[in-house]
Write an enzyme that holds these catalytic residues in place. Structure first.
Site, PDB file in Angstrom:
ATOM      1  N   HIS A 134      63.316  57.869  90.831  1.00  0.00           N
ATOM      2  CA  HIS A 134      62.810  58.949  90.634  1.00  0.00           C
ATOM      3  C   HIS A 134      61.584  59.545  91.981  1.00  0.00           C
ATOM      4  O   HIS A 134      62.031  60.879  92.403  1.00  0.00           O
ATOM      5  CB  HIS A 134      62.417  59.666  89.289  1.00  0.00           C
ATOM      6  CG  HIS A 134      60.763  59.267  89.362  1.00  0.00           C
ATOM      7  ND1 HIS A 134      60.294  58.616  88.169  1.00  0.00           N
ATOM      8  CD2 HIS A 134      59.006  59.007  90.682  1.00  0.00           C
ATOM      9  CE1 HIS A 134      59.052  57.509  88.652  1.00  0.00           C
ATOM     10  NE2 HIS A 134      58.891  57.700  89.960  1.00  0.00           N
ATOM     11  N   ARG A 148      69.858  71.193  81.755  1.00  0.00           N
ATOM     12  CA  ARG A 148      68.945  69.743  81.577  1.00  0.00           C
ATOM     13  C   ARG A 148      67.819  70.330  80.732  1.00  0.00           C
ATOM     14  O   ARG A 148      66.730  70.605  81.109  1.00  0.00           O
ATOM     15  CB  ARG A 148      69.105  68.687  82.292  1.00  0.00           C
ATOM     16  CG  ARG A 148      69.393  67.732  81.366  1.00  0.00           C
ATOM     17  CD  ARG A 148      69.255  66.344  81.728  1.00  0.00           C
ATOM     18  NE  ARG A 148      68.354  65.791  82.629  1.00  0.00           N
ATOM     19  CZ  ARG A 148      68.792  64.875  83.394  1.00  0.00           C
ATOM     20  NH1 ARG A 148      69.763  64.500  83.826  1.00  0.00           N
ATOM     21  NH2 ARG A 148      66.995  64.715  84.589  1.00  0.00           N
ATOM     22  N   GLU A 172      76.290  59.327  80.024  1.00  0.00           N
ATOM     23  CA  GLU A 172      75.040  58.306  80.735  1.00  0.00           C
ATOM     24  C   GLU A 172      74.746  57.401  79.664  1.00  0.00           C
ATOM     25  O   GLU A 172      74.247  55.960  80.383  1.00  0.00           O
ATOM     26  CB  GLU A 172      74.243  58.925  80.864  1.00  0.00           C
ATOM     27  CG  GLU A 172      73.075  59.662  80.326  1.00  0.00           C
ATOM     28  CD  GLU A 172      71.944  60.320  81.009  1.00  0.00           C
ATOM     29  OE1 GLU A 172      72.203  60.743  81.917  1.00  0.00           O
ATOM     30  OE2 GLU A 172      71.870  61.562  80.328  1.00  0.00           O
ATOM     31  N   ASP A 208      72.112  56.896  85.169  1.00  0.00           N
ATOM     32  CA  ASP A 208      71.775  55.674  84.037  1.00  0.00           C
ATOM     33  C   ASP A 208      73.363  55.054  83.603  1.00  0.00           C
ATOM     34  O   ASP A 208      72.675  54.265  82.558  1.00  0.00           O
ATOM     35  CB  ASP A 208      71.323  57.239  82.468  1.00  0.00           C
ATOM     36  CG  ASP A 208      69.550  57.117  82.717  1.00  0.00           C
ATOM     37  OD1 ASP A 208      68.845  56.847  83.401  1.00  0.00           O
ATOM     38  OD2 ASP A 208      69.545  58.388  82.991  1.00  0.00           O
ATOM     39  N   CYS A 212      77.457  63.902  87.561  1.00  0.00           N
ATOM     40  CA  CYS A 212      75.916  65.025  88.699  1.00  0.00           C
ATOM     41  C   CYS A 212      74.923  63.389  88.832  1.00  0.00           C
ATOM     42  O   CYS A 212      74.178  64.085  89.562  1.00  0.00           O
ATOM     43  CB  CYS A 212      75.379  65.863  87.684  1.00  0.00           C
ATOM     44  SG  CYS A 212      74.970  64.594  85.770  1.00  0.00           S
TER      45      CYS A 212
HETATM   46  C1  PEP Z   1      72.214  60.319  86.041  1.00  0.00           C
HETATM   47  O1  PEP Z   1      71.499  59.715  85.422  1.00  0.00           O
HETATM   48  O2  PEP Z   1      72.672  59.884  86.399  1.00  0.00           O
HETATM   49  C2  PEP Z   1      71.858  61.906  86.262  1.00  0.00           C
HETATM   50  C3  PEP Z   1      71.896  62.493  86.922  1.00  0.00           C
HETATM   51  O3  PEP Z   1      70.639  61.623  85.274  1.00  0.00           O
HETATM   52  P1  PEP Z   1      69.016  60.894  86.544  1.00  0.00           P
HETATM   53  O4  PEP Z   1      69.340  61.277  87.109  1.00  0.00           O
HETATM   54  O5  PEP Z   1      68.005  62.839  86.156  1.00  0.00           O
HETATM   55  O6  PEP Z   1      69.027  60.306  84.606  1.00  0.00           O
HETATM   56 MG    MG Z   2      70.039  60.410  83.786  1.00  0.00          MG
END
Ligand code: PEP
Ligand code: MG
Length: 624
Positions: A227, A370, A469, A493, A540
């Site tokens: 994050h 989301r 994911e 993920d 994404c």
């Molecule tokens: C991912 O897991 O690729 C994603 C876009 O979601 P996050 O990075 O917020 O888990």
């Molecule tokens: Mg994710």
């Protein structure tokens, strides 16, 4: 200037606190006689910055160690006793909240923490350190806890060895109680442009950076998809993460050069190093400025096959940035950041207003909201989720949402109401089974009926999609393509769960590659599923913002990519230079490779010479 974000273009957004001149922040204080020290980490967010370091973060790293005088001994002992009571009370309050919540999850571990805090062994060791070794309370606690952790480490039973994390947690609670670190004071106030150095930064800490003149971030933990990196990229602040020994090598006020392209941190850089970085920074800024001139053009391959590029956002304010960088709407709005750092979840009206603002900023382009993805490395205090051994495999995202239908329905109703203002889609994170999706669809139906019953406006139809994911969802993609209205591959993920590598693990980061052929084959499975049941499919995850990976994804059949806004012009340019047939040929070759390295080699051989200027900052040798 160094200190400007590498991908920033014509200067519409400035690094907080920098003036926009060519003066490098902090260079005047560089001591030329000190030898430079280069520390390796992982590029978390592109860009170069120079400045004085400010150390913050885990209390266990930053409290004052002081030898006390005889007359202070009793005072320090009573400070310790009060800290124990305070920390126990804090945990008891958490237990009460958890027990009175509808989820009523297990609190045994929290009860155990309360007991450990009052443990006589800990108290005796701390008192000994205070009375005999004359250590102040913080230091005495830290040493006592370290000794205990060492003892656990030496045990044979793996379960008991793991318990050292619990002891460390208890120690951190005690230190926080002693230093007042449990009151929400995440960031020191900065009086000049500075580089923040921390063991780790919570989402709340990172969000708070916006208000301070922070020119770069360094953390000891983290990877490109954790994050901290995601948020640093959103804020366009250069970041190097996973610098294992940063806190023991860098102190507050040290002059530091942060290279978010190469993932390097240089303490006390030489004038030659600064000049070289300055030169690269200028070159990159010029490139970005050029690319931004074409931002209104439709993204397409060299032979004109359109590819839709959208933006990932974490804060509503980024919506404007997305439009400014030429994104065709928002492909992923990580709404969980609305829940960060607050005692209770945001209410329906508050969420509705924020979603509406985002939609109105980007309309007529689409916005994909989301639903909250809380848990894993995105733990926030709104939900008192009890600690789990493997939070990434625990009560996270849709699992947490379904365990708290009251909170989830609040969010769904806000989204339904916001749909009245533009093209809105709802996407569900971490779906692992079709049942979960069907349950969410049922709840969305409830939310729609409730909004209708109040006579509030909404869109006639709100598309509901899933993130792919979790490997089970990728394998079953044909069923999801049949039932959901769109699919989006979350490769961050997907890599974590398919390769069984914690996405925050610094030591395994080198293996957590989206180029791994197993990941490419999972993506191919999903592409085939949407050929059977035609549905929009996007990517994404962070993979989409890497020029070589973006070309590869298009070759695999993806026609929609969502990424941090600042990457959009660069990816648009990369796609413009490659014909679809070439991308397909390399994708086919990639699918037959044995390893991520082989895939990267094949991609680099085919496209690196053509994309060298887009890759040059990360791979300086590509330009030579
Ligand atoms: C991912 O897991 O690729 C994603 C876009 O979601 P996050 O990075 O917020 O888990
Ligand atoms: Mg994710």
């Amino acid at each position: 200037m160094i200190g400007a974000k590498g991908r920033r273009g014509s200067g519409t957004t400035q690094i907080p606190g920098t003036s926009g001149t060519t003066q490098i922040p902090g260079t005047s204080s560089v001591p030329t006689s000190v030898r430079p020290v280069v520390l390796k980490g992982i590029p978390g967010s592109h860009g170069l910055a120079m400045g004085p370091a400010v150390v913050m973060g885990a209390v266990s790293h930053s409290f004052v160690r002081r030898t006390i005088k005889h007359h202070e001994v009793d005072l320090e002992v009573s400070r310790f006793t009060e800290a124990v009571a305070h920390a126990q009370e804090g945990i008891r309050q958490v237990v009460e909240r958890v027990q009175s919540s509808p989820a009523r999850t297990e609190t045994a571990i929290l009860d155990a923490y309360v007991q450990m805090l009052g443990d006589e062994l800990v108290a005796e060791a701390v008192e000994r350190n205070i009375r005999i070794n004359r250590q102040n309370a913080e230091w005495a606690v830290s040493n006592a806890i370290q000794e205990l952790c060492d003892k656990f480490e030496d045990l044979e039973d793996p379960y008991l060895v793991e318990r050292r994390h619990d002891v460390a947690f208890v120690g951190e609670r005690l230190l926080r109680a002693l230093t007042g670190g449990d009151k929400n004071t995440p960031l020191p106030r900065l009086t000049r442009p500075s580089i923040i150095l921390a063991h780790d930064l919570s989402p709340a800490d990172t969000a708070a950076l916006v208000k301070e003149p922070v020119v770069a971030i360094i953390t000891e933990v983290g990877t490109r998809t954790s994050h901290t990196s995601i948020m640093a990229r959103a804020l366009e602040i250069p970041a190097v993460v996973g610098v294992i020994d940063a806190l023991s090598r860098i102190g507050t006020n040290d002059s530091v050069l942060v290279d978010g392209f190469r993932g390097e941190v240089t303490v006390s850089p030489t004038p030659a190093m600064i000049a070289e970085a300055e030169e690269r920074s200028q070159r990159h800024i010029a490139l970005v400025r050029n690319l931004r001139e074409d931002r209104a053009k439709q993204a397409a391959t060299a032979d004109g096959v359109p590819v839709h590029l959208r933006a990932n956002i974490e804060f509503p304010a980024e919506a404007l940035l997305a439009v400014d960088h030429g994104a065709e709407g928002i492909g992923l709005y990580r709404t969980e950041f609305l829940y960060v750092d607050r005692a209770s979840p945001p209410d329906e009206d508050e969420q509705y207003e924020l979603y509406r603002a985002v939609i109105e900023t980007v309309q007529p382009r689409p916005v994909t909201l989301r639903t909250f993805d809380i848990g894993g490395d995105k733990f926030v205090s709104t939900f008192q989720v009890p600690p789990e051994m493997n939070p990434a495999l625990g009560l996270r995202a849709v699992r947490l949402a379904l365990s708290r239908p009251d909170v989830f329905l609040n969010q769904l109703r806000a989204m339904v109401r916001a749909s009245a203002h533009g093209d809105l889609r709802i996407m569900i994170p971490m779906i692992a089974s079709l049942r979960e999706f069907q349950e969410v669809r049922r709840l969305l139906g409830t939310a729609i009926r409730e909004v209708d019953a109040r006579g509030q406006k909404r869109a006639a139809h709100i598309p509901l999609g899933v993130m792919i994911e979790v490997p089970s969802a990728a394998v079953m993609a044909d069923l999801f393509a049949r039932e959901a209205e769109f699919l989006s591959l979350g490769t961050n993920d997907l890599v974590q769960y398919a390769l069984a590598i914690d996405r925050t693990s610094r030591s395994l980061a080198y293996l957590a590659s989206p180029f791994d052929p197993s990941i490419l084959r999972l993506i191919q499975t999903v592409v085939s599923a949407v050929q059977k049941y035609p549905r929009p499919l996007s990517v994404c995850g962070a993979m989409a913002s890497d020029p070589l990976a973006a070309v590869l994804l298009v070759g695999l059949g993806i026609r929609e990519l969502s990424m941090e806004a600042a990457a959009v012009p660069e990816i648009k340019e990369a796609l413009r230079r490659v014909a679809l047939s070439e991308a397909i040929a390399v994708a086919q070759e990639a699918l037959t490779q044995e390893s991520a390295e082989d895939v990267e080699r094949a991609l680099a051989a085919a496209f690196a010479p053509r994309l060298f200027d887009l890759l040059a900052d990360a791979f300086p040798e590509a330009q030579e």
